[in-house]
Scaffold this motif. Structure first.
Motif, mmCIF file in Angstrom:
data_model
loop_
_atom_site.group_PDB
_atom_site.id
_atom_site.type_symbol
_atom_site.label_atom_id
_atom_site.label_comp_id
_atom_site.label_asym_id
_atom_site.label_seq_id
_atom_site.Cartn_x
_atom_site.Cartn_y
_atom_site.Cartn_z
ATOM 1 N N SER A 25 34.091 52.887 32.649
ATOM 2 C CA SER A 25 35.536 53.137 32.727
ATOM 3 C C SER A 25 36.326 51.839 32.674
ATOM 4 N N ASN A 26 35.833 50.799 33.362
ATOM 5 C CA ASN A 26 36.547 49.523 33.347
ATOM 6 C C ASN A 26 36.366 48.802 32.016
ATOM 7 N N ARG A 246 50.758 51.622 38.194
ATOM 8 C CA ARG A 246 50.560 50.178 38.009
ATOM 9 C C ARG A 246 49.743 49.586 39.144
ATOM 10 N N LEU A 247 49.986 50.062 40.345
ATOM 11 C CA LEU A 247 49.253 49.557 41.506
ATOM 12 C C LEU A 247 47.763 49.839 41.383
ATOM 13 N N LEU A 248 47.398 51.048 40.978
ATOM 14 C CA LEU A 248 45.993 51.397 40.843
ATOM 15 C C LEU A 248 45.330 50.619 39.707
ATOM 16 N N ARG A 249 46.074 50.357 38.635
ATOM 17 C CA ARG A 249 45.522 49.558 37.545
ATOM 18 C C ARG A 249 45.314 48.110 37.977
ATOM 19 N N LEU A 250 46.164 47.611 38.830
ATOM 20 C CA LEU A 250 46.073 46.220 39.273
ATOM 21 C C LEU A 250 44.985 46.016 40.318
ATOM 22 N N ALA A 251 44.609 47.073 41.015
ATOM 23 C CA ALA A 251 43.699 46.934 42.154
ATOM 24 C C ALA A 251 42.329 46.398 41.742
ATOM 25 N N VAL A 252 41.764 46.898 40.630
ATOM 26 C CA VAL A 252 40.402 46.512 40.242
ATOM 27 C C VAL A 252 40.292 45.030 39.886
ATOM 28 N N PRO A 253 41.093 44.488 38.925
ATOM 29 C CA PRO A 253 40.948 43.061 38.613
ATOM 30 C C PRO A 253 41.298 42.156 39.779
ATOM 31 N N ASN A 254 42.298 42.537 40.570
ATOM 32 C CA ASN A 254 42.667 41.728 41.727
ATOM 33 C C ASN A 254 41.517 41.634 42.719
ATOM 34 N N HIS A 255 40.845 42.759 42.967
ATOM 35 C CA HIS A 255 39.755 42.748 43.939
ATOM 36 C C HIS A 255 38.536 41.996 43.411
ATOM 37 N N LEU A 256 38.250 42.103 42.124
ATOM 38 C CA LEU A 256 37.132 41.354 41.556
ATOM 39 C C LEU A 256 37.364 39.850 41.670
ATOM 40 N N ILE A 257 38.579 39.405 41.410
ATOM 41 C CA ILE A 257 38.896 37.978 41.548
ATOM 42 C C ILE A 257 38.747 37.540 42.991
ATOM 43 N N TRP A 258 39.158 38.382 43.938
ATOM 44 C CA TRP A 258 39.021 38.044 45.361
ATOM 45 C C TRP A 258 37.559 37.918 45.753
ATOM 46 N N LEU A 259 36.706 38.814 45.268
ATOM 47 C CA LEU A 259 35.284 38.747 45.587
ATOM 48 C C LEU A 259 34.635 37.493 44.996
ATOM 49 N N ILE A 260 35.027 37.128 43.774
ATOM 50 C CA ILE A 260 34.505 35.907 43.163
ATOM 51 C C ILE A 260 34.898 34.688 43.992
ATOM 52 N N PHE A 261 36.158 34.650 44.409
ATOM 53 C CA PHE A 261 36.611 33.527 45.240
ATOM 54 C C PHE A 261 35.860 33.476 46.556
#
Length: 415
Positions: A25-26, A246-261
């Motif tokens: 899906s992503n 928009r919020l739900l679309r933004l949640a996935v990339p934002n969270h992946l970047i946070w986990l990488i950091f």
């Protein structure tokens, strides 16, 4: 009569199915993004996050100036207690206020550079506060009691024990400044030697994650920026259905970047520095991903900060007669203040979204602890992490656009 009910307990196939569906899906969303917007990543844009003028590096100059602050602090060992306390209060105030004023007044500092600078100065502020507190505890007790404040090694190799005031040296202070901890001790736990294999593995991870950071920039510019741009109009029109989408679309990339950091900083980088300095305490985080309450998450995702709050803020409040609830609320209030300090000042606007988001954790933590247990509590924690951060991102970006960019016709047209 035999029962026809199934007794299977292994649901690994269902979990694998969920993972495959999530990846597919992503991947579809990512390809849709490329087809709709094309390639948006520009190396100049990446550099502009940190620098506006290639010949002016004010953020780097501020960070280098930290070394002079540490030297000034060290001379306090030869003056009286009251004068030293006044100088320390002045010094800690300057550490918080001076970089803030520079970031606000100097337009050549970018928001990313300003946030990095303020983060470094905040770490120094917490370290020097701990340094002051521990040495003050040593001064008001006998030398025998001061020894009880120190920690000894649990390994076979015992280092020479240091007692107050033998710890007051530049070498000791600079070791503490660079050590991956916020709480000062007279005798830190030390490893016997540097393990080259472990050090090289962490270095390899850091190099790999430097490459992964480019993927993070790709995700930011290619995935998050179009979503954020398309969110400005729904936010201005208060269109709640489109805002939610928009919020739900933004949640996935934002969270992946946070986990990488998180992995890059708390595991790879901090373990690399700890091994290089032979620093023995490697508990930088615990199993926060298994959190069943909001409180457990805040206590275990960032152990250095949690230990500092517990030792220098929470327990002193309890000893002075404050209640447990009041002390916990004060810790949340202080954490909210520093979150706001690190976000609003670099953006040069004060909207208190980070502060309000942090304080909203109090009723949320009470609700989860009161009504949810086990997997339901863990799901609530993950939901708060995945949804909470993009809400703050959208609020800040919208206000930043209204404050700084609304009159720019090129930016308005792009949005």
């Amino acid at each position: 009569m035999l029962s026809s009910a199934s007794s299977f307990r292994n649901y690994r196939g269902v979990l694998n199915w969920c993972v495959v569906m999530l990846v597919l899906s992503n991947a579809r969303l990512f390809l849709e993004n490329l087809l709709r917007y094309g390639i948006l990543v520009d190396p100049i844009q990446v550099v502009s996050l940190f620098l506006k003028d290639p010949y002016s590096w004010p953020a780097a100059c501020l960070v280098i100036g930290i070394l002079g602050v540490c030297i000034d602090v060290h001379v306090l060992g030869s003056i009286s207690e009251k004068v030293g306390l006044l100088i320390y209060i002045f010094n800690l105030t300057v550490i918080l206020c001076f970089p803030m004023v520079v970031v606000l007044k100097l337009p050549s500092i970018t928001p990313v550079g300003g946030a990095f600078t303020l983060g470094v100065y905040t770490i120094l502020f917490l370290k020097l506060y701990s340094y002051k507190d521990v040495n003050r505890w040593c001064r008001v007790r006998t030398q025998v009691k001061a020894r009880s404040l120190s920690r000894s090694l649990s390994c076979d190799c015992m280092q020479s024990h240091v007692s107050y005031p033998g710890n007051l040296s530049l070498r000791d202070m600079y070791y503490f400044v660079f050590a991956p901890t916020l709480c000062y001790e007279l005798n830190f736990p030390r490893s016997e030697s540097i393990r080259m294999g472990f050090l090289l593995r962490r270095l390899f991870e850091m190099v790999v994650f430097m490459s992964v950071r480019h993927i993070s920039y790709l995700m930011f510019f290619q995935w998050m920026v179009p979503i954020i741009r398309s969110s400005m109009k729904p936010l201005q029109e208060m269109d709640y259905s489109r805002m939610t989408e928009r919020l739900l679309r933004l949640a996935v990339p934002n969270h992946l970047i946070w986990l990488i950091f998180f992995y890059c900083f708390f595991h790879s980088s901090m373990n690399f520095v700890a091994e290089l300095l032979r620093f023995g305490d490697r508990e930088f985080y615990r199993d926060w991903w298994n959190s069943e309450t909001i409180t457990y998450f805040w206590q275990n995702w960032n152990i250095p900060v949690h230990k500092w709050c517990l030792r220098h803020f929470y327990k002193p409040l309890l000893r002075r007669g404050a209640g447990k609830l009041l002390s916990q609320s004060a810790v949340f209030f202080a954490s909210a203040f520093f979150h706001e300090y690190l976000v609003s000042v670099p953006l040069r606007m004060f909207r208190l979204w980070a502060f309000m988001g942090m304080m909203a954790q109090l009723p949320l933590a009470w609700f989860v602890a009161k009504f949810l247990r086990g997997n339901y509590g863990n799901a609530a924690v993950w939901l708060s992490l995945i949804i909470g951060q993009p809400i703050a991102v959208l609020m800040y970006v919208h206000d930043y656009y209204v404050t700084h960019c609304q009159d720019d016709p090129t930016i308005t047209e792009a949005l």
